[in-house]
Scaffold this active site. Structure first.
Site, mmCIF file in Angstrom:
data_model
loop_
_atom_site.group_PDB
_atom_site.id
_atom_site.type_symbol
_atom_site.label_atom_id
_atom_site.label_comp_id
_atom_site.label_asym_id
_atom_site.label_seq_id
_atom_site.Cartn_x
_atom_site.Cartn_y
_atom_site.Cartn_z
ATOM 1 N N TYR A 131 86.920 -80.115 -36.093
ATOM 2 C CA TYR A 131 88.062 -79.524 -35.390
ATOM 3 C C TYR A 131 87.644 -78.386 -34.470
ATOM 4 O O TYR A 131 88.300 -78.105 -33.478
ATOM 5 C CB TYR A 131 89.078 -78.965 -36.396
ATOM 6 C CG TYR A 131 90.150 -79.923 -36.832
ATOM 7 C CD1 TYR A 131 89.819 -81.180 -37.331
ATOM 8 C CD2 TYR A 131 91.495 -79.559 -36.768
ATOM 9 C CE1 TYR A 131 90.812 -82.050 -37.760
ATOM 10 C CE2 TYR A 131 92.484 -80.428 -37.194
ATOM 11 C CZ TYR A 131 92.149 -81.664 -37.688
ATOM 12 O OH TYR A 131 93.127 -82.503 -38.106
ATOM 13 N N LYS A 135 80.741 -87.940 -46.503
ATOM 14 C CA LYS A 135 80.229 -89.203 -45.962
ATOM 15 C C LYS A 135 78.721 -89.036 -45.887
ATOM 16 O O LYS A 135 78.104 -89.129 -44.826
ATOM 17 C CB LYS A 135 80.884 -89.472 -44.587
ATOM 18 C CG LYS A 135 80.617 -90.852 -44.013
ATOM 19 C CD LYS A 135 81.304 -91.985 -44.739
ATOM 20 C CE LYS A 135 80.861 -93.320 -44.170
ATOM 21 N NZ LYS A 135 81.361 -94.488 -44.960
ATOM 22 N N ASP A 177 85.602 -93.034 -47.485
ATOM 23 C CA ASP A 177 86.267 -94.342 -47.407
ATOM 24 C C ASP A 177 86.691 -94.798 -48.801
ATOM 25 O O ASP A 177 87.808 -95.281 -49.006
ATOM 26 C CB ASP A 177 85.376 -95.386 -46.702
ATOM 27 C CG ASP A 177 83.953 -95.428 -47.230
ATOM 28 O OD1 ASP A 177 83.546 -94.518 -47.997
ATOM 29 O OD2 ASP A 177 83.219 -96.379 -46.877
ATOM 30 N N ASP A 202 92.552 -83.594 -43.615
ATOM 31 C CA ASP A 202 93.770 -83.877 -42.833
ATOM 32 C C ASP A 202 94.274 -85.284 -43.179
ATOM 33 O O ASP A 202 95.453 -85.489 -43.462
ATOM 34 C CB ASP A 202 93.433 -83.777 -41.338
ATOM 35 C CG ASP A 202 94.634 -84.096 -40.458
ATOM 36 O OD1 ASP A 202 95.734 -83.602 -40.763
ATOM 37 O OD2 ASP A 202 94.467 -84.846 -39.472
ATOM 38 N N ASP A 246 97.617 -86.522 -45.910
ATOM 39 C CA ASP A 246 98.780 -87.353 -45.533
ATOM 40 C C ASP A 246 98.895 -88.530 -46.490
ATOM 41 O O ASP A 246 99.998 -88.915 -46.895
ATOM 42 C CB ASP A 246 98.623 -87.910 -44.108
ATOM 43 C CG ASP A 246 99.291 -87.024 -43.058
ATOM 44 O OD1 ASP A 246 99.353 -85.800 -43.269
ATOM 45 O OD2 ASP A 246 99.750 -87.563 -42.030
HETATM 46 C C1 IPM Z 1 98.095 -80.731 -40.397
HETATM 47 C C2 IPM Z 1 98.391 -81.217 -39.005
HETATM 48 C C3 IPM Z 1 97.552 -80.428 -38.002
HETATM 49 C C4 IPM Z 1 96.098 -80.696 -38.327
HETATM 50 C C5 IPM Z 1 97.867 -80.709 -36.524
HETATM 51 C C6 IPM Z 1 99.330 -80.501 -36.190
HETATM 52 C C7 IPM Z 1 97.000 -79.898 -35.603
HETATM 53 O O1 IPM Z 1 98.169 -82.578 -38.922
HETATM 54 O O2 IPM Z 1 98.309 -79.528 -40.659
HETATM 55 O O3 IPM Z 1 97.659 -81.525 -41.218
HETATM 56 O O4 IPM Z 1 95.522 -81.688 -37.847
HETATM 57 O O5 IPM Z 1 95.516 -79.910 -39.066
HETATM 58 MG MG MG Z 2 97.743 -83.527 -40.782
#
Ligand code: IPM
Ligand code: MG
Length: 359
Positions: free
Chosen positions: A141, A192, A224, A248, A252
């Site tokens: 990042y 990884k 993975d 990240d 999710d």
């Molecule tokens: C998160 C989001 C952010 C990230 C974005 C909005 C920059 O997806 O906080 O997980 O990638 O960290």
């Molecule tokens: Mg995110």
């Protein structure tokens, strides 16, 4: 003693959900006599529209001075065409890096009331309680160099750099080992290391740290495989530690195990425990302005804020219990709706949590 909380509503559903969390915070402030004072500032697209910058100097200044920060979400299609450095996301990433909020804690807990909202079988997810510790201010990042360049043959090439220094790995590792110690003593480091040198070093440092935490059982998993194991048998995990990008993605995925990403709070802490708290979900432009977003991830983020940055455990628990109570009452926003439940909008949900709060 007063403590200051900075509210950064941001974009999309951000203002709607932060305003519900704000009501909850005002109520616990009274109930528990917390002495919290509130201020608000612009970040992301809202800040771009007002000032031309995703992270205006005044916002950063207020953030530095605050005792804790609660953020909604940033971004949306309106600002998608802007160059990378001016996008709303830079506001969020700028806060994270300027405040050195390197430790991102993302708990994925399945509320028993929501077992049927998960797309996985109830027996796979029931009782799920995992914590993802994501490194937040390094890795691909932030690595330099980055950009899009034109090669000699005239073709354009995009590039980013995946870097971690030993000290960055060590400090996030310590947060994760300590979190594992306070929980069930199991830590899985995700990398990884079969392909990427940076994560070979990551693994080496985690092994080295493990010697300082003999009561924690450390394991390693390739990312993975971890993505697969999270949907196959998520309860094998207790604490997961990983780098910025893998974290990240996996967070999710973990969110969906719990039924909805609308339920997942997060804390981003620096070495002094200054924290920024935000839901794991984004600004959801598709439903913004309709008043139907789930405010619970933000409300639960406010609870994490009370716990980690303001040392108000009782108030934090009161919020968590109130959330559980409204779920018991059968109240559901659209994202967690199931048969027989009562569908409510953002404001009803926030107000139900306020009403359920008890000292
Ligand atoms: C998160 C989001 C952010 C990230 C974005 C909005 C920059 O997806 O906080 O997980 O990638 O960290
Ligand atoms: Mg995110």
């Amino acid at each position: 003693m007063t403590r200051s909380v900075l509210l950064l509503p941001g974009d999309g559903i951000g203002p709607e959900i932060v305003s519900e969390a704000e009501k909850v915070l005002h109520r616990v402030n009274e109930l528990f006599n917390l002495g919290l004072v509130f201020d608000t500032a612009l970040v992301g697209g809202a800040a771009i529209d007002a000032t031309g910058e995703p992270l205006p100097a005044i916002t950063l200044d207020k953030a530095r001075k605050a005792d804790a920060i609660l953020l909604g979400a940033v971004g949306g299609p309106k600002w998608d065409a802007l160059e990378m450095a001016r996008r709303p996301e830079k506001g969020l990433l700028g806060l994270r890096s300027n405040l050195e909020l390197f430790a991102n804690l993302r708990p994925a807990i399945l509320y028993p009331q929501l077992a049927s909202a998960s797309s996985l079988k109830p027996e796979v997810v029931s009782g799920l309680d995992i914590l993802i510790v994501r490194e937040l201010t390094g890795g691909i990042y932030f690595g330099q160099p980055r950009g899009v360049r034109t090669l000699e043959n005239g073709e354009r090439q995009g590039y980013n750099t995946y870097v971690y220094s030993e000290s960055e790995i060590r400090r996030i590792g310590r947060v994760a080992f300590e979190a594992a110690q306070a929980r069930n003593g199991k830590l899985c480091s995700v990398d990884k290391a079969n392909v990427l040198e940076v994560t070979v070093l990551w693994r080496e440092i985690m092994e080295e740290l493990a010697k300082d935490y003999p009561d924690v059982e450390l394991s390693h998993m390739y990312v993975d495989n971890a993505a697969m194991q999270l949907v196959r048998a998520p309860k094998q995990f207790d604490v997961i530690v990983t780098g910025n990008m893998f974290g990240d993605i996996l967070s999710d995925e973990a969110a969906m195990l719990t039924g909805s990403i609308g339920m997942l709070p997060s804390a981003s802490l620096n070495a002094q425990k200054l924290g920024m708290y935000e839901p794991c979900h984004g600004s959801a432009p598709d439903i913004a302005g309709q008043g139907i977003a789930n405010p619970l991830a933000t409300i639960l983020s406010a609870a994490m804020m009370l716990r980690y940055s303001l040392a108000e455990e009782a108030a934090a628990q009161a919020i968590e219990q109130a959330v559980s109570k409204v779920l018991d009452q059968g109240l559901r926003t659209a994202d967690i709706m199931s048969e027989g439940a009562e569908r409510v909008n953002t404001r009803d949900m926030g107000e139900a949590v306020v009403a359920a709060l008890q000292a």
